[in-house]
Scaffold this motif. Sequence first.
Motif: not given
Length: 472
Positions: A87-116
Amino acid sequence: MTSEQHPHPETLSDSDSAILAAARAGVPAALADLGGLVRIPSIAWPAFDQSQLQRSAEAVAALAEGTGVFDSVRITTAAIPGTDEHGQPAVLATRAARNGKPTILLYAHHDVQPPGDEALWDTPPFEPTVRDGRLYGRGAADDKAGIMAHIAAIRALVEAAGEDFDLGIAMFIEGEEEYGSRSFAQFLQDNADALRADVIVVADSGNWDSRTPALTVSLRGNARFTLTVRTLEHASHSGMFGGAVPDAMLATIKLLATLWDENGAVAVEGLTVRDAETPDYSEETLRDEAGLLPGVSPIGDGTILSRIWNKPSVTVTGIDFTSVANASNTISPEVTVVVSSRVAPGQRAQDAYAALEAHLRAHAPFGAELTFSDIDCGDGFLVDTSGYAVDIARGAMHDGYGEAPVDFGVGGSIPFIADLVRDFPEAQILVTGVEDPHARAHSPNESLHLETFGNAIATEALLLNRLNERSA
């Protein structure tokens, strides 16, 4: 949802007030960076320059690195199951939770529709242009603004709380959402540990209007396929045989017409409807937001939003046939169309496709031969609104926008959410977005409402801060 259920801005905690101030102050920088992303024509269709997707991924990775909060930032791909391709290149960035805090995953996409057709754009599609309170450009709303909402919210958290906060953050910016997310499921499997989170934010939806935020709680599925209708072994002279021989276009028109009743509502046995109440939404609003011509009436039955959120639709989105410029007195042997159906939440997309295929085969006129190919199915989604993350998100929306949020259904589809539910069943999924009804995503003159963008950043920054202050 009433405004009394969430704190007013004047009752915010000191940390929330600091977050809001940082988020508002960071909007100009976020807009500048968004403009840089919009200038990159990152289109995943093979007919376009694929190197631009790598360029786009590198730009997003640099923005993630620039926040200073991630333990790891990398550009990676996953295999497309059943093929020798990746597939096409994706960006994956991670930071570990500390001291019992939750982890949130943030999703979006950097590809776009053709302009037409670029002639339909008032300004060049990949030259970001601000006018009348909106930023115009392909991807300005869908979904590079989603990327920048994530980045700007993280920047605000760092500005207000410092880099040494305890919240775990993973950020996954996909590179092929507009082209079918073909490697998405494999990417989840390959990176399951890095992506595992307590809360997942999918920033690829919309809002009630430019001032009123919405939390998307239902999405229709999709069933898309290519249909070829064939009536002759070869083309023939329309004067010699017309009136006795059914041409493929005649057969196609008669066949497709059976998909709808006289009101334009879908008339396919086996396609289901979700029974759910919808907010008030007038025909006048529909006309304004959809661009319906004055003499054209809406289609379907029931409330307008039930037609968009809770009922199936069928649209012919493409056709291969002789062009007007090349028309001749010929009986056509074959016509090919693309049929796109939106599936009511709660019905499996594969079952909906089976109903459509059975209907078309049963109604083929004159014994026309039908061939089905390029079948693509994605299930809809119903959000579980019982978790703590939904309440936190609604409160953040109220305080970020200054308006009580609306629980929102969307007529479009985000099929990969079903993959997230399958692979991370314990995660609470929040579907948010930066678009308003006039964003024109996928269309010429796509744009982002600047005030909405600022409020979306403020909302997500508050969400991050409140999760940071919560135990997992």
